[in-house]
Scaffold this active site. Structure first.
Site, short mmCIF file in Angstrom:
data_model
loop_
_atom_site.label_atom_id
_atom_site.label_comp_id
_atom_site.label_asym_id
_atom_site.label_seq_id
_atom_site.Cartn_x
_atom_site.Cartn_y
_atom_site.Cartn_z
N TYR A 135 0.86 -1.19 0.00
CA TYR A 135 0.00 0.00 0.00
C TYR A 135 0.89 1.23 0.00
CZ TYR A 135 -4.07 -2.90 1.16
OH TYR A 135 -5.08 -3.83 1.14
N LYS A 185 6.11 -14.79 0.29
CA LYS A 185 5.95 -15.21 -1.11
C LYS A 185 7.33 -15.04 -1.76
CE LYS A 185 3.74 -16.77 -4.63
NZ LYS A 185 3.46 -18.22 -4.69
N ASP A 218 -0.01 -18.38 -0.71
CA ASP A 218 -1.00 -19.24 -1.38
C ASP A 218 -1.22 -20.53 -0.58
OD1 ASP A 218 1.66 -19.66 -2.05
OD2 ASP A 218 1.32 -20.09 -4.16
N ASP A 242 -4.29 -8.17 4.91
CA ASP A 242 -5.64 -7.70 4.58
C ASP A 242 -6.47 -8.85 4.01
OD1 ASP A 242 -7.71 -5.94 4.29
OD2 ASP A 242 -6.94 -4.97 2.49
N ASP A 246 -9.80 -11.32 5.90
CA ASP A 246 -11.15 -11.57 5.40
C ASP A 246 -11.38 -13.08 5.33
OD1 ASP A 246 -11.57 -8.79 4.95
OD2 ASP A 246 -12.81 -9.23 3.19
#
Ligand SMILES: NC(=O)c1ccc[n+]([C@@H]2O[C@H](COP(=O)([O-])OP(=O)(O)OC[C@H]3O[C@@H](n4cnc5c(N)ncnc54)[C@H](O)[C@@H]3O)[C@@H](O)[C@H]2O)c1
Length: 354
Positions: A135, A185, A218, A242, A246
């Site tokens: 971000y 990652k 992943d 983020d 969720d």
């Protein structure tokens, strides 16, 4: 009587609906713990943006700086681009107040069905880096409207930024079940993620009592679904944290159950408390939003302000209300309205002053 000044930004959509309920729960619990909470509400929102061209006024940060904590509903509304609402309010507040630690717990509640097998044993905290990473404001667009149009956005990972969030996560793991997983990652993202991994490894050396591992994001997403009980504290970058939070909220049963704290752990600036969910335009105005995420966020605020007993009492009451199918909102298969669900939490507060 101890008092705190709370700045309230109800925002858009279901934001005001769930914030009103969270405030009424705070009002019910505060006097039982000798607390007085003084609120000042601000109409900063997409509606304000449409009317004035700005989500919040120029002096918003200076005004909020005078409060002990900030309670936020959610911002975002169709017609105002989401990057405008987020970058016009939420992100500037997080950055100006150096709220680098975004704490997002998710847990199963007795009686609330998880959509995944084993989800009833979910009990974890996502620790999300909150002020840098993906971000980033660094980047731009070129050749708008031409076939060779392009967009570039740089991810920014600093040693200071990664070290402090990873330390925060290890410290939280020490207070919980002593397990930490780092979301990475580094197989595909070749500069920032190996750097993240190096810092995690270095910081881990300071916490020999915490068992830790790392998983590519992943594989981590798959593991959260296949084996939810495996995780205790999960630390991730701004974007990974983020998305993961969720996912973990969904595993718990609903986005309406997921709270968050945007912390400046140094205490120099006010911290901000808000549900993980957004303004949910699809259900706004219907009185069917689940207020538990906002109520739990308010409980996290009480804990941050130094009142763990009051905080725990609110959470126990939320748990008790969720155990009763008649006081659950439609996202959990119930028929209760937002207000009724909030009233059930207040009723469940009882006389418990532990
Ligand atoms: N922190 C924030 O203010 C924040 C966070 C996320 C999204 N947003 C904004 O919110 C708007 C809508 O975004 P979105 O649809 O991607 O995400 P959302 O979280 O608002 O909604 C996703 C889905 O979850 C449901 N849901 C969310 N909260 C719920 C609750 N408390 N009870 C019951 N159901 C609930 C919604 O009805 C919707 O179907 C956008 O403008 C977005 O930018 C704001």
């Amino acid at each position: 009587m101890q008092s705190h000044r709370i700045g309230v930004i109800p925002g858009d959509g279901i934001g005001p609906e769930v914030t009103t309920v969270a405030q009424s729960v705070l009002e019910a619990v505060a006097p039982r713990h000798g607390l007085s909470l003084d609120y000042e509400a601000f109409d900063w929102s997409c509606r304000r943006y449409v009317e004035t061209g700005a989500m919040m006024p120029d002096d918003a940060i200076a005004v909020l700086g005078g409060f002990d904590a900030i309670l936020l509903g959610a911002v975002g509304w169709p017609g105002v681009p989401d990057h405008v609402s987020l970058w016009g309010l939420l992100i500037p507040i997080r950055r100006a107040f150096r709220q680098f630690a975004n704490i997002r717990p998710a847990r199963a509640f007795p009686g609330v069905a998880s959509p995944v097998r084993g989800g009833d044993r979910l009990d974890l905290v996502v620790v999300r880096e909150n002020v840098e990473g993906e971000y980033s404001e660094i980047g731009g667009r070129l050749n708008r409207g031409f076939p060779d149009e392009m967009a570039v956005q740089e991810s920014v990972f600093t040693r200071v930024g990664v070290t402090r969030i990873v330390r925060h996560a290890f410290e939280l793991a020490q207070q919980r079940r002593g397990r930490l997983t780092s979301a990475t990652k580094s197989n595909g993202i070749v500069h920032t993620m190996p750097f993240w991994d190096e810092v995690v490894r270095e910081v881990a050396g300071e916490y020999p009592d915490v068992e830790w591992d790392q998983l590519h994001i992943d594989a981590l997403a798959a593991a959260v679904v296949l084996d939810p009980a495996r995780f205790d504290v999960v630390v991730g970058s701004n974007l990974f944290g983020d998305i993961l939070s969720d996912l973990t909220a969904a595993v718990a049963g609903s986005l309406g159950l997921a709270p968050s704290a945007n912390l400046d752990p140094t205490g120099e600036f006010p911290s901000m408390f808000e549900p993980v969910h957004g303004s949910a335009p699809d259900i706004a105005g219907k009185g069917m939003a689940n207020p538990v995420a906002a109520i739990w966020s308010a409980a996290m605020m009480l804990e941050h302000l130094g009142h763990p007993g009051a905080s725990a009492q609110v959470l126990r009451a939320a748990e008790a209300s969720l155990a009763d199918p008649t006081t659950r909102t439609p996202d959990l298969g119930g028929t209760a309205s937002t207000e009724e669900a909030g009233a059930a939490v207040i009723a469940a507060l009882g006389d418990d002053r532990r």
